[in-house]
Design an enzyme around this catalytic site. Structure first.
Site, short mmCIF file in Angstrom:
data_model
loop_
_atom_site.label_atom_id
_atom_site.label_comp_id
_atom_site.label_asym_id
_atom_site.label_seq_id
_atom_site.Cartn_x
_atom_site.Cartn_y
_atom_site.Cartn_z
N GLU A 35 -2.98 66.81 55.17
CA GLU A 35 -4.37 66.94 54.73
C GLU A 35 -5.34 66.80 55.91
OE1 GLU A 35 -5.92 67.58 51.70
OE2 GLU A 35 -3.95 68.12 50.94
N ARG A 90 7.24 61.02 41.86
CA ARG A 90 5.88 61.38 42.27
C ARG A 90 4.89 60.92 41.21
NH1 ARG A 90 2.33 62.44 46.38
NH2 ARG A 90 2.15 64.67 46.82
N LEU A 98 2.93 52.58 54.44
CA LEU A 98 2.85 53.67 53.45
C LEU A 98 1.73 53.42 52.43
CD1 LEU A 98 6.66 54.16 52.71
CD2 LEU A 98 5.31 55.01 54.62
N ALA A 99 1.14 52.25 52.42
CA ALA A 99 0.12 51.94 51.41
C ALA A 99 -1.13 52.76 51.65
CB ALA A 99 -0.23 50.45 51.45
N ALA A 100 -1.68 53.29 50.57
CA ALA A 100 -2.92 54.05 50.67
C ALA A 100 -3.46 54.33 49.28
CB ALA A 100 -2.66 55.39 51.37
N THR A 127 5.84 50.03 46.29
CA THR A 127 5.88 50.44 44.88
C THR A 127 5.55 51.91 44.68
OG1 THR A 127 3.60 49.72 44.59
CG2 THR A 127 5.30 48.12 44.03
N ARG A 129 -1.73 43.51 40.72
CA ARG A 129 -2.27 44.36 39.67
C ARG A 129 -2.06 43.66 38.33
NH1 ARG A 129 -4.10 46.98 43.70
NH2 ARG A 129 -3.08 48.83 44.52
N THR A 152 -0.82 62.65 57.41
CA THR A 152 -0.69 63.70 56.39
C THR A 152 -1.18 65.06 56.86
OG1 THR A 152 -1.65 64.43 54.29
CG2 THR A 152 -2.89 62.81 55.50
N LYS A 158 -7.52 59.27 56.59
CA LYS A 158 -6.19 59.36 57.22
C LYS A 158 -6.30 59.72 58.69
CE LYS A 158 -2.82 58.48 54.27
NZ LYS A 158 -1.77 57.50 54.53
N MET A 179 -3.95 45.64 51.57
CA MET A 179 -4.31 46.29 52.84
C MET A 179 -5.71 45.93 53.30
SD MET A 179 -1.63 47.74 53.71
CE MET A 179 -2.22 48.51 55.20
N TYR A 190 -10.29 61.55 51.69
CA TYR A 190 -8.91 61.10 51.97
C TYR A 190 -8.46 61.59 53.34
CZ TYR A 190 -3.76 61.20 51.75
OH TYR A 190 -2.43 61.07 52.03
P1 NDP Z 1 1.80 56.57 46.34
O1 NDP Z 1 0.42 56.81 45.85
O2 NDP Z 1 2.95 56.85 45.43
O3 NDP Z 1 1.94 55.02 46.80
C1 NDP Z 1 0.87 54.35 47.39
C2 NDP Z 1 1.25 52.89 47.57
O4 NDP Z 1 0.15 52.20 48.20
C3 NDP Z 1 1.56 52.13 46.28
O5 NDP Z 1 2.64 51.26 46.50
C4 NDP Z 1 0.30 51.33 46.05
O6 NDP Z 1 0.47 50.16 45.30
C5 NDP Z 1 -0.06 50.98 47.48
N1 NDP Z 1 -1.45 50.54 47.63
C6 NDP Z 1 -2.57 51.18 47.23
N2 NDP Z 1 -3.66 50.44 47.53
C7 NDP Z 1 -3.21 49.31 48.12
C8 NDP Z 1 -3.85 48.17 48.65
N3 NDP Z 1 -5.19 48.04 48.64
N4 NDP Z 1 -3.09 47.19 49.20
C9 NDP Z 1 -1.73 47.30 49.20
N5 NDP Z 1 -1.07 48.37 48.70
C10 NDP Z 1 -1.80 49.35 48.18
O7 NDP Z 1 1.97 57.39 47.71
P2 NDP Z 1 3.26 58.13 48.32
O8 NDP Z 1 4.42 57.23 48.21
O9 NDP Z 1 3.32 59.50 47.77
O10 NDP Z 1 2.84 58.28 49.84
C11 NDP Z 1 3.12 57.25 50.79
C12 NDP Z 1 2.14 57.36 51.95
O11 NDP Z 1 2.29 58.63 52.57
C13 NDP Z 1 0.68 57.28 51.55
O12 NDP Z 1 -0.01 56.64 52.59
C14 NDP Z 1 0.24 58.73 51.43
O13 NDP Z 1 -1.15 58.87 51.64
C15 NDP Z 1 1.05 59.34 52.57
N6 NDP Z 1 1.38 60.74 52.42
C16 NDP Z 1 1.98 61.19 51.28
C17 NDP Z 1 2.32 62.51 51.16
C18 NDP Z 1 3.03 63.00 49.93
O14 NDP Z 1 3.11 64.22 49.78
N7 NDP Z 1 3.56 62.16 49.09
C19 NDP Z 1 2.04 63.48 52.23
C20 NDP Z 1 1.54 62.87 53.45
C21 NDP Z 1 1.20 61.55 53.51
P3 NDP Z 1 0.31 50.14 43.68
O15 NDP Z 1 1.59 50.69 43.15
O16 NDP Z 1 0.12 48.70 43.38
O17 NDP Z 1 -0.87 50.97 43.36
P1 GDP Z 2 -2.71 67.36 47.73
O1 GDP Z 2 -2.27 68.52 48.55
O2 GDP Z 2 -2.43 66.05 48.35
O3 GDP Z 2 -4.11 67.46 47.26
O4 GDP Z 2 -1.72 67.37 46.44
P2 GDP Z 2 -1.96 67.76 44.90
O5 GDP Z 2 -0.61 67.87 44.30
O6 GDP Z 2 -2.92 66.81 44.25
O7 GDP Z 2 -2.65 69.18 44.96
C1 GDP Z 2 -2.05 70.30 45.56
C2 GDP Z 2 -2.87 71.55 45.27
O8 GDP Z 2 -2.79 71.87 43.89
C3 GDP Z 2 -4.37 71.42 45.59
O9 GDP Z 2 -4.81 72.57 46.27
C4 GDP Z 2 -5.02 71.36 44.21
O10 GDP Z 2 -6.34 71.91 44.16
C5 GDP Z 2 -4.07 72.25 43.42
N1 GDP Z 2 -4.15 72.02 41.98
C6 GDP Z 2 -4.37 72.97 41.03
N2 GDP Z 2 -4.44 72.41 39.82
C7 GDP Z 2 -4.27 71.08 39.98
C8 GDP Z 2 -4.23 69.97 39.07
O11 GDP Z 2 -4.40 70.11 37.87
N3 GDP Z 2 -4.01 68.74 39.61
C9 GDP Z 2 -3.82 68.56 40.95
N4 GDP Z 2 -3.57 67.34 41.42
N5 GDP Z 2 -3.86 69.59 41.83
C10 GDP Z 2 -4.08 70.82 41.35
#
Ligand code: NDP
Ligand code: GDP
Length: 325
Positions: free
Chosen positions: A127, A184, A80-82, A10, A35, A125, A153, A59, A149
């Site tokens: 991060e 996003r 991908l869950a987190a 999701t 949820r 990640t 990870k 998870m 976080y």
């Molecule tokens: P999202 O936050 O959009 O999605 C996270 C997903 O994890 C959702 O489907 C959420 O479900 C699910 N989830 C959270 N908690 C649980 C749980 N306890 N049990 C089961 N499912 C759970 O993340 P992204 O799609 O952006 O990212 C995907 C993965 O990649 C993540 O692990 C993220 O940390 C990692 N990542 C992302 C990056 C990015 O820039 N997007 C960069 C590098 C790594 P629900 O909708 O119900 O909350």
């Molecule tokens: P991250 O790299 O996973 O932490 O992704 P984010 O999109 O949450 O943040 C990217 C960068 O934007 C980080 O350095 C934040 O400190 C900076 N940032 C500045 N202003 C904001 C804000 O209002 N919200 C978020 N989320 N990040 C911000």
């Protein structure tokens, strides 16, 4: 028919990956956390809700993961869950450790106990690089996470490597740099900005409050990045790969792109609010995706300008609908 199970289906990446695997002819199963509200809006946006099979589970509940694997009998599992938002990880460090860290142990154990031949992808990640130890981060750059976080990870990343080495599992870890899209989460800075721009342009808001806009990120498009996940699991041997664009940009310049696209000057609307500063910041991230380009034949297709304008367009449409409702 090849079957895959996606945890986090999701989420942003889960939705794009499900779409990609469906296009490739997979039967796609997704883990659905219980949820009280509907979490299927992204699958709905891509028009694929009816095409995926959802299995309830969490998870933090090993038995539910074993059950999900027994039901789906996948050849590939994408984890991908987190709890994926850095900011929240300081307020909920234990939940982040349980879901983002120990959750990886749960899913790896579920696979090992049911069918260790399943191929596994872990969503690692950039991060994990945090306080960067090299100007351009690659698979060999030492890690230095800067948030609960990042720490959680890093545990998941090393556990993936360890299960590969201990049990000969086909477990790969994708070290993905920030990737964004119209799907996003609104709390992340790119989406917060594109949503803010749409609201200001349409007269719904007057300002946009941000934190540290001098931070730099290597931003790519999620649609491009899920291809890399799939490619990793098609390789004969499992490995770790950095996925990035190789270009870094400040939050400030990203704002500039977004505001200029609708004919506005970001300086007239962005207000710095220390509430959004982080206890420890990751000042700059810049990835070196050479290995992925050479071994996987992967490359990013979308520029930051294309990405941000695509997101602004999607948010303009959403806000317009909201206003007219
Ligand atoms: P999202 O936050 O959009 O999605 C996270 C997903 O994890 C959702 O489907 C959420 O479900 C699910 N989830 C959270 N908690 C649980 C749980 N306890 N049990 C089961 N499912 C759970 O993340 P992204 O799609 O952006 O990212 C995907 C993965 O990649 C993540 O692990 C993220 O940390 C990692 N990542 C992302 C990056 C990015 O820039 N997007 C960069 C590098 C790594 P629900 O909708 O119900 O909350
Ligand atoms: P991250 O790299 O996973 O932490 O992704 P984010 O999109 O949450 O943040 C990217 C960068 O934007 C980080 O350095 C934040 O400190 C900076 N940032 C500045 N202003 C904001 C804000 O209002 N919200 C978020 N989320 N990040 C911000």
């Amino acid at each position: 028919m090849k079957k895959a199970l996606i945890t986090g289906i999701t989420g942003q990446d889960g939705a794009y990956l499900a779409n990609l695997l469906l296009e490739k002819g997979y039967k796609v199963y997704g883990l659905l956390a219980r949820r009280s509200t509907n979490t299927l809006w992204r699958l709905d946006y891509l028009g694929i809700i009816k095409d995926v099979e959802l299995i309830e589970g969490d998870m933090t509940d090993l038995s539910s993961l074993i059950r999900a694997i027994k039901i789906s009998q996948p050849k590939e599992v994408y984890n991908l869950a987190a709890q994926s938002f850095v900011g929240t990880s300081w307020d909920q460090p234990l939940l982040t450790a349980q879901v983002t860290g120990l959750g990886v142990a749960n899913i790896l154990e579920a696979i090992r106990l049911t069918d260790p031949s399943i191929r596994f992808y872990q969503a690692s990640t950039s991060e994990m690089f945090g306080l960067i130890q090299e100007e351009k981060q690659s698979e060999t750059t030492p890690f230095y996470p800067r948030s609960p976080y990042g720490v959680a990870k890093l545990y998941g990343h090393w556990l993936t490597v360890n299960y590969r080495e201990s049990f000969n599992m086909h477990a790969s870890s994708g070290i993905l740099f920030n990737h964004e899209s119209p799907l996003r989460g609104i709390e992340f800075v790119t989406r917060k900005v594109t949503d803010g721009v749409a609201r200001i342009k349409l007269g719904v808001e007057k300002e946009l409050r941000l934190g540290n806009i001098d931070a730099k990120r290597d931003w790519g498009f999620a649609g491009d990045y899920v291809e890399a996940m799939w490619l990793m699991l098609q390789q004969e041997t499992p490995d770790d790969y950095v996925i990035a664009t190789g270009r870094t940009t400040t939050v400030r310049d990203m704002c500039k792109i977004a505001f200029e696209y609708v004919g506005l000057n970001y300086e007239d609307y962005v207000v710095i609010d220390p509430k959004f500063y982080r206890p420890a910041e990751v000042d700059v991230l810049l990835g070196n995706p050479t290995k992925a380009m050479q071994k996987l034949g992967w490359k990013p297709k979308t520029t930051l300008e294309e990405l941000i304008t695509m997101m602004v367009d999607a948010d303009l449409e959403r806000v317009r609908k909201e206003v007219n409702a």
